[in-house]
Design an enzyme around this catalytic site. Structure first.
Site, short mmCIF file in Angstrom:
data_model
loop_
_atom_site.label_atom_id
_atom_site.label_comp_id
_atom_site.label_asym_id
_atom_site.label_seq_id
_atom_site.Cartn_x
_atom_site.Cartn_y
_atom_site.Cartn_z
N LYS A 13 -22.95 44.14 -18.11
CA LYS A 13 -23.31 44.17 -19.42
C LYS A 13 -23.61 42.87 -19.99
O LYS A 13 -24.75 42.40 -20.49
CB LYS A 13 -22.46 45.00 -20.31
CG LYS A 13 -22.02 46.19 -19.92
CD LYS A 13 -21.20 46.85 -20.83
CE LYS A 13 -19.66 46.37 -20.91
NZ LYS A 13 -18.86 46.43 -19.74
N ARG A 88 -17.37 51.89 -28.13
CA ARG A 88 -16.47 52.29 -26.88
C ARG A 88 -15.81 53.50 -27.40
O ARG A 88 -15.16 54.16 -26.56
CB ARG A 88 -15.46 51.12 -26.83
CG ARG A 88 -15.83 50.19 -25.75
CD ARG A 88 -14.89 49.16 -25.85
NE ARG A 88 -14.37 48.57 -24.38
CZ ARG A 88 -14.87 47.62 -24.13
NH1 ARG A 88 -15.60 46.79 -24.79
NH2 ARG A 88 -14.52 46.99 -22.84
N ARG A 127 -14.80 37.16 -10.62
CA ARG A 127 -15.59 36.56 -11.86
C ARG A 127 -14.93 35.18 -12.53
O ARG A 127 -13.59 35.32 -12.46
CB ARG A 127 -15.47 37.63 -13.02
CG ARG A 127 -16.24 36.89 -14.57
CD ARG A 127 -16.52 37.89 -15.26
NE ARG A 127 -15.48 38.84 -15.70
CZ ARG A 127 -15.53 39.77 -16.76
NH1 ARG A 127 -16.59 39.85 -16.95
NH2 ARG A 127 -14.24 40.38 -16.83
N ARG A 162 -10.44 35.11 -17.04
CA ARG A 162 -10.02 35.98 -18.02
C ARG A 162 -8.61 36.55 -17.72
O ARG A 162 -8.54 36.84 -16.70
CB ARG A 162 -10.92 36.98 -18.43
CG ARG A 162 -11.99 36.69 -19.77
CD ARG A 162 -12.99 37.86 -19.75
NE ARG A 162 -12.58 39.08 -19.87
CZ ARG A 162 -13.58 40.06 -20.01
NH1 ARG A 162 -14.73 39.95 -20.10
NH2 ARG A 162 -12.94 41.26 -20.29
N ARG A 173 -8.07 49.08 -18.17
CA ARG A 173 -9.48 49.10 -18.70
C ARG A 173 -10.37 50.24 -18.19
O ARG A 173 -11.16 50.81 -18.90
CB ARG A 173 -10.01 47.88 -18.45
CG ARG A 173 -9.46 46.64 -19.14
CD ARG A 173 -9.77 45.29 -18.58
NE ARG A 173 -10.89 45.01 -18.42
CZ ARG A 173 -11.41 43.77 -17.70
NH1 ARG A 173 -10.64 43.17 -17.01
NH2 ARG A 173 -12.64 43.43 -17.91
P1 AP5 Z 1 -20.18 40.76 -16.37
O1 AP5 Z 1 -21.68 40.78 -16.79
O2 AP5 Z 1 -19.43 39.82 -16.84
O3 AP5 Z 1 -19.67 42.43 -16.53
P2 AP5 Z 1 -19.28 43.30 -17.87
O4 AP5 Z 1 -20.03 44.48 -17.85
O5 AP5 Z 1 -19.82 42.39 -19.32
O6 AP5 Z 1 -17.67 43.34 -17.80
P3 AP5 Z 1 -16.72 42.74 -18.89
O7 AP5 Z 1 -15.18 42.81 -18.00
O8 AP5 Z 1 -16.86 41.74 -19.76
O9 AP5 Z 1 -16.57 44.14 -19.66
P4 AP5 Z 1 -15.48 44.69 -20.60
O10 AP5 Z 1 -16.38 45.98 -21.07
O11 AP5 Z 1 -14.33 45.00 -19.66
O12 AP5 Z 1 -14.79 43.41 -21.31
P5 AP5 Z 1 -15.09 43.01 -22.96
O13 AP5 Z 1 -15.23 41.85 -22.94
O14 AP5 Z 1 -16.28 43.98 -23.67
O15 AP5 Z 1 -20.29 40.74 -14.74
C1 AP5 Z 1 -18.93 41.02 -13.83
C2 AP5 Z 1 -18.89 39.93 -12.74
O16 AP5 Z 1 -19.84 40.71 -11.88
C3 AP5 Z 1 -19.73 38.57 -13.01
O17 AP5 Z 1 -19.00 37.62 -12.16
C4 AP5 Z 1 -20.96 38.65 -12.58
O18 AP5 Z 1 -21.51 37.57 -12.13
C5 AP5 Z 1 -21.08 40.00 -11.63
N1 AP5 Z 1 -22.52 40.60 -11.75
C6 AP5 Z 1 -22.86 41.15 -12.68
N2 AP5 Z 1 -24.04 41.95 -12.35
C7 AP5 Z 1 -23.73 41.77 -10.95
C8 AP5 Z 1 -24.74 42.38 -9.86
N3 AP5 Z 1 -25.80 43.29 -10.37
N4 AP5 Z 1 -24.45 42.34 -8.58
C9 AP5 Z 1 -23.36 41.74 -8.23
N5 AP5 Z 1 -22.60 41.03 -9.08
C10 AP5 Z 1 -22.94 41.31 -10.66
O19 AP5 Z 1 -13.56 43.82 -23.40
C11 AP5 Z 1 -12.59 43.05 -23.27
C12 AP5 Z 1 -11.35 43.79 -24.20
O20 AP5 Z 1 -11.59 43.38 -25.45
C13 AP5 Z 1 -11.30 45.22 -23.91
O21 AP5 Z 1 -10.28 45.47 -22.75
C14 AP5 Z 1 -10.61 45.72 -25.20
O22 AP5 Z 1 -9.13 45.24 -25.08
C15 AP5 Z 1 -11.31 44.74 -26.29
N6 AP5 Z 1 -12.51 45.14 -26.72
C16 AP5 Z 1 -13.78 44.94 -26.77
N7 AP5 Z 1 -14.78 45.59 -27.25
C17 AP5 Z 1 -13.84 46.61 -27.85
C18 AP5 Z 1 -14.50 47.89 -28.62
N8 AP5 Z 1 -15.54 48.02 -28.86
N9 AP5 Z 1 -13.27 48.68 -28.89
C19 AP5 Z 1 -12.13 48.41 -28.62
N10 AP5 Z 1 -11.70 47.37 -27.80
C20 AP5 Z 1 -12.69 46.38 -27.46
#
Ligand code: AP5
Length: 217
Positions: A13, A88, A127, A162, A173
């Protein structure tokens, strides 16, 4: 145009949102990034959510809805918002719909990025980001051109991982995704707003598919 990118942790994402910001001048609203920024700047909110995030649990609806409301009501005109990691839960989805109406906007499409669990583990454990400019990388799929040096800002030796990118937190997660977030797939399907993308393809291919999905609206 306002879009949601929905998918499990590591689906790509953030990677795709960054491309959309660059190519289409959209505004990325990532609740994960906002919460991490609050932690880095040591605010009360940051201190409150630190443990929850490190364990891989969801922060309360009230907190994340408040963060999104603040951004939506303060952002100046743009070519649209990319909601990354929000909503979410069903309560967050309802709140987003109300908030968008309040600022005379609407949701145009929801892009679901599908990736199997095995690939997610590999993506999350490989990552890392630049601690100075935030540019994202992956050990195998998106390595910096010169080892140890950020392609974007040129900083050397500033890469970091991270705190929640470990096996235990990832398990939590993923559970949170399947339990609380996956019901949103049916929710947006019923509203005829859902489009599905194969997130297992390469970063460039996924980007092309998202671009096509957006152009088809
Ligand atoms: P990346 O693009 O970083 O993946 P992502 O989907 O953004 O993954 P996240 O881990 O950031 O998502 P998340 O939902 O767990 O975390 P968030 O920060 O929202 O890609 C991952 C890796 O793969 C990278 O190294 C990239 O280079 C590689 N890659 C990407 N695409 C690829 C492809 N096609 N092929 C190969 N490699 C690829 O949330 C973190 C925490 O915050 C949550 O756990 C929660 O505690 C809190 N939080 C955030 N939002 C909320 C909410 N709305 N409600 C409640 N809690 C929340």
């Amino acid at each position: 145009m306002n879009i949601i990118l929905i998918g499990p942790p590591g689906a790509g994402k953030g990677t795709q949102a960054a491309t959309l910001v660059k190519d289409r001048n959209m505004i990325q609203l990532s609740t994960g990034d906002m919460l991490r920024a609050a932690r880095t700047s040591g605010t009360e909110l940051g201190k409150m959510v630190a443990g929850v995030m490190d364990r891989g649990e969801l922060v309360t609806d009230e907190i994340v809805i408040g963060l999104i409301e603040e951004q939506l009501t303060s952002s100046t005109e743009s070519t649209g918002f990319i909601f990354d990691g929000f909503p979410r839960t069903l309560a967050q989805a309802d709140a987003l719909s109300n908030l968008l109406s309040k600022v005379d906007q609407k949701l145009d499409t929801v892009i679901q990025m599908t990736v199997d669990d095995e690939a997610l583990v590999r993506r999350i454990t490989g990552r890392f980001t630049c601690g100075v400019c935030g540019q994202g990388y992956h050990e195998d799929f998106k390595a910096p051109i010169i080892k140890g040096k950020c392609d974007n800002c040129g900083e050397v030796g500033a890469f970091k991982k991270r705190a929640d990118d470990n096996e235990d937190a990832l398990k939590t997660r993923l559970m949170a995704y399947y339990k609380d977030t996956s019901p949103l797939i049916g929710y947006y399907y019923a509203k005829q707003q859902l489009q599905q993308i194969n997130g297992l393809n390469s970063i460039d291919e996924v980007g092309r598919d998202i671009s096509e999905a957006i152009s088809s609206i």
